[in-house]
Design an enzyme around this catalytic site. Structure first.
Site, short mmCIF file in Angstrom:
data_model
loop_
_atom_site.label_atom_id
_atom_site.label_comp_id
_atom_site.label_asym_id
_atom_site.label_seq_id
_atom_site.Cartn_x
_atom_site.Cartn_y
_atom_site.Cartn_z
N LYS A 193 -111.44 -27.50 -27.74
CA LYS A 193 -110.53 -26.98 -27.30
C LYS A 193 -110.59 -26.16 -25.97
CE LYS A 193 -109.57 -30.85 -28.09
NZ LYS A 193 -108.84 -32.06 -29.38
C1 PLP Z 1 -108.37 -33.08 -30.17
C2 PLP Z 1 -107.55 -34.37 -30.07
C3 PLP Z 1 -107.02 -34.67 -31.05
C4 PLP Z 1 -106.35 -34.52 -32.68
O1 PLP Z 1 -107.19 -32.81 -32.51
P1 PLP Z 1 -107.91 -32.49 -34.04
O2 PLP Z 1 -107.39 -30.73 -34.29
O3 PLP Z 1 -109.17 -32.17 -33.78
O4 PLP Z 1 -107.55 -33.12 -35.19
C5 PLP Z 1 -105.42 -35.61 -30.95
N1 PLP Z 1 -105.53 -35.70 -29.83
C6 PLP Z 1 -106.38 -35.55 -28.54
C7 PLP Z 1 -105.97 -36.43 -27.22
C8 PLP Z 1 -107.53 -34.27 -28.92
O5 PLP Z 1 -107.68 -34.61 -27.24
#
Ligand code: PLP
Length: 379
Positions: A193
């Site tokens: 992210k």
């Molecule tokens: C990464 C992501 C998640 C989940 O987040 P995690 O921290 O990996 O559990 C949920 N929704 C979207 C759109 C994502 O890109």
């Protein structure tokens, strides 16, 4: 000849400050769930987002979505409207609760949930006595959805709005940060992210009592500080201190990261202005300010080339690219669920590719990408 180093889609970027902050957490022995680093991370998030809304730091974005749905009162058998063009983590917590995801198509301006299709779906479902309990809208690839229109629709029909801003930290709509428009907003600090805590997430709550309940549920619903009394079936979802420490250091660089991502977007804008086989996903900066977490290109109907061809071509040059999320209504696990819409999201999926967008890319690496793209499209 030496093989060139691999250019990843979006690698985490750690700096000396990240190491220093983690060291402080370790030296203070604040490595496990909760504690001062977690509180500081929550406060820093509020500050960065310019909000008084309560923010609960958790161990993943998925946990944040799960708690948001529980707080929204979603139970087994309930219907939850969910954008189809998203990562599977958006919908899985609906299934954890035994509820039914109902998938909604995208529109062509923001690539995210189509407000018109959403409203038609709500009206049809209400007619059938299947009133949806919640809506999950996603700002995919960091591009803000038409969240203000969707918020109006949610309000009109009194449906809880959950905003999945996992990819959109730093993106804004009319100067307000994504994640602050719904009853709940969720963020993710997973490795790829825009900033990372190693792993982690956050739940943003409009109502303070929801944040209190979220903290309670996230710590095994423990009632007393001294004893082991639990008043419901809770979860182990609180963010560990060591992750919060990394998050604190990373968050300090958010503005630089957004600027760097937007520079990378400009780099692609310039390349694709010359190549008319594809469109680069983009939105107007006037209302919608995107962090451009990942850059996406869509091949035009008339294009002689295709996403798989480009992917393979770049792979040979050690440049990673990736397909879009396969729309969730096409996934085997969700293919029995209802779907409203046309083929907009499916077309994005079939015709598009995500290009390297890591903020740590060097000028040489950008040159390699540019040369590869120009070479691929010109022969
Ligand atoms: C990464 C992501 C998640 C989940 O987040 P995690 O921290 O990996 O559990 C949920 N929704 C979207 C759109 C994502 O890109």
């Amino acid at each position: 000849m030496l093989k060139p180093s691999k250019i990843a889609l979006s690698a985490p970027q750690l700096d000396a400050n990240s190491v220093a902050e983690i060291t402080r957490a370790i030296e203070g022995n604040w490595i496990t769930a909760g504690g001062p680093f977690v509180t500081k991370f929550e406060n820093s998030l509020q500050e960065v987002l310019g909000t008084k809304r309560d923010i609960v730091a958790l161990n993943s974005g998925t946990s944040a979505l799960h708690l948001a749905l529980i707080l929204a009162g979603v139970e087994a058998g309930d219907s939850v409207l969910c954008q189809t063009m998203t990562y599977v983590a958006t919908a899985n917590p609906i299934a954890y609760l035994g509820a039914k995801p109902i998938f909604i198509d995208s529109e062509n301006e923001t690539y995210n949930m189509c407000p018109q299709v959403l409203e038609n779906a709500i009206e049809l479902l209400i007619e059938k006595g299947e009133e949806p309990k919640a809506i999950i809208v996603v700002h995919s690839y960091g591009i803000p959805a038409k969240i203000q229109r969707i918020a109006k629709i949610a309000k009109k029909h009194k449906i809880t709005l959950i905003e999945d801003a996992a990819e959109a930290l730093g993106s804004k709509v009319n100067e307000q940060y994504c994640g602050l428009f719904g009853d709940y907003g969720i963020l993710s600090f997973n490795g790829n992210k825009i900033i990372t805590a190693g792993g982690g997430g956050a739940l943003i709550c409009k109502k303070t009592k929801d944040a209190v309940e979220a903290r309670h549920l996230a710590s095994q619903a423990k009632v007393s500080a001294s004893g082991f009394e639990h008043d419901s079936v809770g979860y182990n979802y609180i963010m560990p201190g060591i992750n919060a420490a990394l998050g604190i250091a990373q968050l300090k660089t958010l503005n630089e990261r957004v600027d760097a991502k937007r520079k990378i977007h400009k780099f692609y804008t310039e390349i694709f202005a010359e190549l008319d086989e594809v469109n680069l996903f983009k939105v107007s900066d006037i209302e919608l300010y995107s962090n451009y977490w990942l850059n996406v290109i869509q091949f035009k109907e008339s294009a002689l080339k295709n996403p798989e061809g480009l992917r393979v071509y770049m792979e040979k040059l050690e440049i990673e690219s990736r397909f879009l999320w396969k729309p969730l209504h096409l996934q085997g696990i969700y293919s029995n669920q209802k779907y409203f819409g046309n083929t907009t999201a499916v077309d994005f999926w079939k015709q598009s590719l995500c290009l390297p967008s890591g903020t740590g890319m060097t000028a040489d690496e950008l040159d390699r990408i540019k040369d590869a793209l120009i070479a691929y499209f010109s022969n």
